[in-house]
Enzyme design. Structure first.
Site, PDB file in Angstrom:
ATOM      1  NE  ARG A  84     111.834 -19.424  14.260  1.00 25.35           N
ATOM      2  CZ  ARG A  84     111.201 -20.462  13.705  1.00 25.35           C
ATOM      3  NH1 ARG A  84     110.162 -21.010  14.314  1.00 25.35           N
ATOM      4  NH2 ARG A  84     111.610 -20.961  12.560  1.00 25.35           N
ATOM      5  CG  HIS A 127     108.728 -20.593   8.368  1.00 20.04           C
ATOM      6  ND1 HIS A 127     108.966 -20.512   9.720  1.00 20.04           N
ATOM      7  CD2 HIS A 127     107.866 -21.613   8.226  1.00 20.04           C
ATOM      8  CE1 HIS A 127     108.265 -21.438  10.369  1.00 20.04           C
ATOM      9  NE2 HIS A 127     107.580 -22.132   9.468  1.00 20.04           N
ATOM     10  CD  GLU A 172     109.910 -27.378  11.239  1.00 16.76           C
ATOM     11  OE1 GLU A 172     109.172 -27.823  10.332  1.00 16.76           O
ATOM     12  OE2 GLU A 172     109.557 -27.351  12.433  1.00 16.76           O
ATOM     13  CG  ASN A 298     111.092 -25.569  15.107  1.00 15.76           C
ATOM     14  OD1 ASN A 298     111.583 -24.762  15.894  1.00 15.76           O
ATOM     15  ND2 ASN A 298     110.767 -25.249  13.875  1.00 15.76           N
ATOM     16  CE1 TYR A 300     104.643 -27.753  17.073  1.00 11.64           C
ATOM     17  CE2 TYR A 300     106.552 -28.056  15.664  1.00 11.64           C
ATOM     18  CZ  TYR A 300     105.602 -27.233  16.229  1.00 11.64           C
ATOM     19  OH  TYR A 300     105.608 -25.890  15.962  1.00 11.64           O
ATOM     20  CD  GLU A 356     108.015 -23.805  14.363  1.00  8.53           C
ATOM     21  OE1 GLU A 356     107.293 -24.821  14.257  1.00  8.53           O
ATOM     22  OE2 GLU A 356     108.452 -23.180  13.393  1.00  8.53           O
TER      23      GLU A 356
HETATM   24  C1  FCB Z   1     106.368 -26.748  11.950  1.00  9.91           C
HETATM   25  C2  FCB Z   1     106.427 -25.494  11.105  1.00  9.91           C
HETATM   26  C3  FCB Z   1     105.464 -24.429  11.524  1.00  9.91           C
HETATM   27  C4  FCB Z   1     104.154 -24.997  11.993  1.00  9.91           C
HETATM   28  C5  FCB Z   1     104.338 -26.126  12.972  1.00  9.91           C
HETATM   29  C6  FCB Z   1     103.062 -26.720  13.492  1.00  9.91           C
HETATM   30  O1  FCB Z   1     106.808 -27.835  11.209  1.00  9.91           O
HETATM   31  O2  FCB Z   1     107.710 -24.950  11.152  1.00  9.91           O
HETATM   32  O3  FCB Z   1     105.354 -23.513  10.471  1.00  9.91           O
HETATM   33  O4  FCB Z   1     103.373 -25.320  10.918  1.00  9.91           O
HETATM   34  O5  FCB Z   1     105.111 -27.122  12.388  1.00  9.91           O
END
Ligand code: FCB
Length: 450
Positions: A84, A127, A172, A298, A300, A356
């Site tokens: 990607r 992006h 995002e 995405n 985290y 992600e």
């Molecule tokens: C996301 C972004 C990516 C990267 C990660 C850690 O928010 O899409 O570009 O910075 O976080």
């Protein structure tokens, strides 16, 4: 069994489940003044003292613009099946909207090489590197930017059709709108809640306008969008804290997913941020809710929240939990629970790719090797969460590690290392981390099983 390989009953063993890695143009390419590339809002923002840690900028980054061939070799060498990447809008179009051939050729060469290697290509069209000349006319606060985006997408669709397996319009939009225009932590650095909701509306409109353009120009590809999602859990069982956690998720998730999948903004959002309703013209919501072939997710971390005593929430960081170099809590269950929740909330939820997931750690090369045990365990547990969601009936088709290599982590510069490949920024030497070796080993085993 090594510390990464998934258990025998994991859906990851199914070879149709795509496993790849992700990057983004401004974070890796460098070469910001070459071959006619125009300035982007991130060039401008990162040049302002105090905006990015240590004054870092993306001017050189991983020098991928010059090293792309070796980087693709490395990706292919690891056996990763998907890649990607994102296209830098200011590289491929001039300010009058005419194509910039040199910039376009870079992406053509890159995508053709990926195809030759049999790698599935996911291309993000935005992006975060908005051309600065558009920001000078209001950026995402200006409705016109959505139409300029559709023109850019039209050009990309025509030029790159056949080399792209899946297009994502935006990466995002929450970050573009909220961090860019709401709290100013990201480019262009404006801080006004009303701006954030209006910018979001224009971003989503840009997405909606781009979808039929892509369908017309590149019918064989998949088209979708990438959203970051956040888990908010209540600090106590009180009704006020549970409501706060709900509001957190409305602000992070429903703000984007409701317009895309239901064609409406969640009303709770405007209770949280009274008086910030964006200007919506007749027909906009129908454009925004254009059917998606896939939804990129995405994920985290989670945020533990309590009521702020009014309509909102406040973060209450938990003690004694595992955290990463970013300070983000490692919380794989959040990914599984959110995915299952979306399946229950949105009856038209499209197939999902995790576009992600990953973590930053302070990795060092020691005797030519990089050991990153926390990342190995992080990836294993998050992939188990994905498997859990699949087993609960969510249609998830793939997973991209963030990131292929260490890179420019926005406001945190080069200090935070998210790669499965280490980059020494003084020499540009790449060193495959232990995590990448184990992912490669698993993929090899999976291929051998046939
Ligand atoms: C996301 C972004 C990516 C990267 C990660 C850690 O928010 O899409 O570009 O910075 O976080």
């Amino acid at each position: 069994m090594d510390p990464f390989t998934p258990p025998a009953d994991s859906s990851l063993w199914c070879k149709n489940f795509l496993l790849g890695a992700a990057t983004a143009s401004y974070q890796i390419e460098g070469a910001v003044n070459e071959d006619g590339r125009l300035p982007s809002i991130w060039d401008t923002f990162s040049a302002v003292p105090g905006k990015v840690l240590a004054g870092d900028t993306g001017a050189v980054a991983c020098d991928h613009y010059h090293r792309w061939e070796a980087d693709i070799e490395m990706l292919a060498g690891l056996g990763l099946e998907g890649y990607r990447l994102s296209i830098a809008w200011p590289r491929v179009m001039d300010a009058a909207g005419a194509p910039n051939r040199k910039g376009l050729d870079f992406y053509k060469r890159l995508l053709n090489r990926l195809k030759e290697k049999g790698i599935t290509t996911f291309v993000t069209l935005y992006h975060w590197d908005l051309p600065q000349h558009l920001e000078d006319r209001g950026g995402w606060l200006n409705r016109e930017t959505a139409y300029r985006f559709a023109d850019y997408v039209d050009l990309m669709g025509r030029e790159l059709a056949g080399t792209v397996d899946a297009w994502a319009t935006l990466n995002e939009p929450w970050c573009s709108a909220y961090l860019g225009y709401g709290n100013g932590h990201h480019a262009p650095g404006l801080a006004n809640q009303r701006f954030a909701t209006q910018a979001m509306h224009h971003l989503l409109l840009a997405h909606g306008l781009a979808m039929p353009v892509l369908r017309a120009n590149d019918p064989a590809s998949q088209k979708g969008i990438v959203a970051n999602i956040g888990r908010g859990t209540p600090n106590s069982d009180s009704a006020a804290d549970r409501r706060a956690a709900h509001r957190f998720e409305v602000q992070h998730n429903a703000w984007i997913l409701d317009p895309l999948l239901k064609g409406t903004y969640p009303q709770d959002l405007f209770e949280l941020w009274p008086g910030t309703e964006p200007l919506v013209l007749d027909g906009d919501m129908r454009i925004i809710a254009s059917p998606l072939d896939f939804l990129g997710i995405n994920y985290y971390f989670r945020t533990n929240v309590a009521s702020d005593g009014a309509q909102g929430f406040r973060d209450v960081p938990l003690e004694g939990v595992e955290r990463t170099q970013m300070g983000w809590e490692v919380y794989p269950d959040g990914l599984r629970d959110l995915l299952i929740g979306f399946k229950d909330t949105y009856e038209n939820l499209p197939p999902i790719y995790i576009t992600e997931n990953g973590m930053a750690s302070d990795d060092e090369v020691i005797d030519g090797r990089v050991d990153d045990p926390q990342r190995i365990s992080f990836l294993k547990r998050h992939l188990a969460a994905v498997d859990g969601a699949i087993k609960a009936g969510v249609d998830i088709r793939g997973y991209f590690l963030w990131s292929l290599m260490d890179n420019f982590e926005w406001a945190f510069g080069y200090e935070r290392r998210f790669g499965v490949v280490h980059v020494d920024y003084s020499t540009q030497k790449r060193t495959v981390k232990r995590s990448a070796e184990l992912v490669a080993k698993f993929l090899k085993e999976r291929r051998e099983r046939g």
